[in-house]
Scaffold this active site. Structure first.
Site, PDB file in Angstrom:
ATOM      1  N   GLU A 243      28.290  20.498  46.005  1.00  0.00           N
ATOM      2  CA  GLU A 243      27.331  21.070  46.814  1.00  0.00           C
ATOM      3  C   GLU A 243      27.668  22.618  46.730  1.00  0.00           C
ATOM      4  OE1 GLU A 243      25.871  23.298  49.309  1.00  0.00           O
ATOM      5  OE2 GLU A 243      26.720  21.936  51.006  1.00  0.00           O
ATOM      6  N   CYS A 277      25.057  27.920  53.722  1.00  0.00           N
ATOM      7  CA  CYS A 277      24.740  27.878  52.233  1.00  0.00           C
ATOM      8  C   CYS A 277      23.171  27.761  52.142  1.00  0.00           C
ATOM      9  CB  CYS A 277      25.377  26.601  51.409  1.00  0.00           C
ATOM     10  SG  CYS A 277      25.298  25.128  52.380  1.00  0.00           S
TER      11      CYS A 277
END
Length: 507
Positions: A243, A277
């Site tokens: 990720e 993020c």
């Protein structure tokens, strides 16, 4: 971050976790080397025999108990998060409560998602019963980030545990105390074996975990570090979930609720000091509502202040090196013709960055092309949503996205190249435990959360069981020629018309 040698003759190295708002030492932790990491994985391997032998219901009971412990000690964990990475207590509480919700979902749904289920064997194998089930991998290594030190790694930890794996967790060097706290509380509800362990240290500790014989690595961090993780795992063909970062966009259509869209842009871009993020970094607004939207964003952003006091809405920049990145992005945008309607170059301080809203920024500026990871927004006017989608997709990242539109929200969300999207809300997909979480492109691959997240930490096991014999036995050297003829006839009946095009398509 300071590194010291322990006075004892053991030669063990330690490091201090520092409060990013004050520079004060929060706690001290060991730097675990390869031997210690391998020993932790070996203990986890032994513990896996115990943990995987429990039923789904038994594991669910332990996981729910863990969630209960975290809930009852919520203020304590909030303080650890606040001290180590600087976010306000309210923001720490938000991510922890979301993490508890994910623990509960994984515990409740693991049996339904991963348990044995019958599937159709098809006509050719009608005399068989076909079953698929999902077996735990064994030991999962989790390398977590500092920006959401509870919520993000829990998306791997809780789902891996619910699937029957043991876990060795390497938290960020900026938030080792959070990882230790989680492992200690889990040990209270599972005292029989070291099912969840923590190893602390820097990059080499994470690399050692990749090479220590785990069955899978779940990593969250930058795309650049993700390549190092993949390289370390490649030597042993250890599978990975990556990720990575993002450069997420928010699209505002002409028919959008402007007040709601502006609120989402400011919260999505500024919360957690922009260190998210899946946070909003770019905004593309239809020209018909651009002025109204910009005025609303300006008003809301001016009301947000970074600081260490209780009145501050956002905290410090946790990683000191990120201050230079944020400053470089803002200065480049301004040098190339952009304007700061809120904040600006002077907003970047020694520990804190005040909210900054930039307009008229060229699309090839680093403030638009690179992940800033700070409380900044670039806002651009577009003639229509086709142009907004085109600009949104002109990036190597593909993590999340947000669309505000009354009539075309779902359509636009589907056209955006991203792993996730929210319509008329921001970052809501992360709060829905049943939805998969992850990106494409430089934002990584693999999924956590939801059924997909549970399956990521398992191996599919297919079983075909013969129930009765039939004359047409194809898996034998003694089959007669008549059997081959019968098989060809059956195939023709079943599939022979599949290649024919509709009459209007014959050209």
């Amino acid at each position: 971050m300071t590194v010291t040698d322990v006075p004892e003759t053991s030669g063990t190295t330690t490091f201090d976790s520092l409060n990013p708002a004050t520079g004060e030492v929060v706690s001290t932790h060991p730097v675990h080397g390869p031997d210690e990491v391998r020993a932790a994985v070996a203990r986890a391997r032994e513990a896996a025999a115990f943990w995987s032998s429990l039923s789904f219901a038994q594991r669910a009971e332990r996981l729910r108990a863990w969630g209960g412990v975290i809930t009852r000690r919520l203020p304590q964990l909030c303080e650890v998060v606040h001290a180590e990475m600087g976010k306000p207590h309210a923001d720490a509480q938000l991510e922890i409560v979301l993490a508890i919700d994910h623990i509960t979902w994984a515990a409740k749904n693991a049996a339904k998602v991963l348990g044995p289920r019958r599937v159709s064997p098809g006509l050719l194998m009608a005399n068989h019963a076909a079953t698929v089930e999902y077996a735990p991998l064994g030991v999962v290594g989790v390398i977590g980030p500092w920006n959401y030190p509870v919520f993000t790694p829990m998306g791997s930890i809780a789902y891996a545990l619910a699937a029957g794996n043991t876990v060795v967790f390497k938290p960020s060097e900026h938030s080792p105390g959070v990882g230790t706290w989680l492992a200690d509380t889990f040990a209270q509800v599972v005292p029989e074996a070291p099912v969840l362990q923590v190893v602390t240290g820097f990059g080499p500790t994470g690399e050692a975990l990749c090479r220590a014989g785990v069955d899978k690595i779940a990593f969250t961090g930058s795309a650049k570090t993700g390549t190092h993780v993949m390289r370390a795992c490649s030597d042993t063909l250890t599978p990975v979930i990556i990720e990575g970062g993002g450069k997420d966009a928010l699209l505002v259509d002409a028919d959008a609720d402007i007040a709601a869209a502006a609120d989402a842009a400011v919260w999505g871009g500024m919360s957690n000091a922009g260190q998210t993020c899946i946070g909003v970094e770019r905004v593309y607004v239809h020209e018909r509502v651009y002025d109204a939207f910009l005025a609303e964003v300006t008003k809301r952003a001016q009301a947000v202040r970074a600081g260490a006091d209780r009145g501050a809405k956002i905290g410090p920049i946790t990683m000191p090196s990120q201050l230079d990145v944020i400053r470089r992005h803002v200065e480049d945008a301004l040098a190339r013709g952009g304007r700061a309607v809120v904040g600006g170059a002077d907003a970047v301080g020694e520990r804190f960055v005040q909210p900054t809203v930039l307009v008229d920024v060229p699309e090839d500026s680093v403030a638009v092309t690179e992940e800033t990871f700070g409380p900044t927004l670039t806002i651009a006017k577009v003639p229509d949503m086709d142009e907004a989608v085109r600009r949104t997709n002109a990036t190597s990242y593909g993590l999340g996205a947000t669309v505000f539109s009354r009539s075309r929200g779902l359509e636009l969300a589907r056209r955006i190249r991203s792993g996730m999207a929210s319509v008329n809300s921001v970052i809501s997909f992360a709060a829905v435990p049943s939805l998969p979480f992850g990106g494409i492109g430089q934002s990584g691959f693999g999924r956590i959360h939801g059924p997909d997240g549970l399956k990521e930490f398992t191996a599919a096991k297919a079983i075909a069981r013969k129930r009765f014999s039939i004359p047409l036995n194809l898996t034998t050297f003694s089959r007669p020629a008549a059997a081959d003829k019968a098989m060809a006839t059956l195939a023709t009946l079943l599939y022979g018309s599949g290649g024919k095009l509709p009459r209007r398509s014959r050209r």
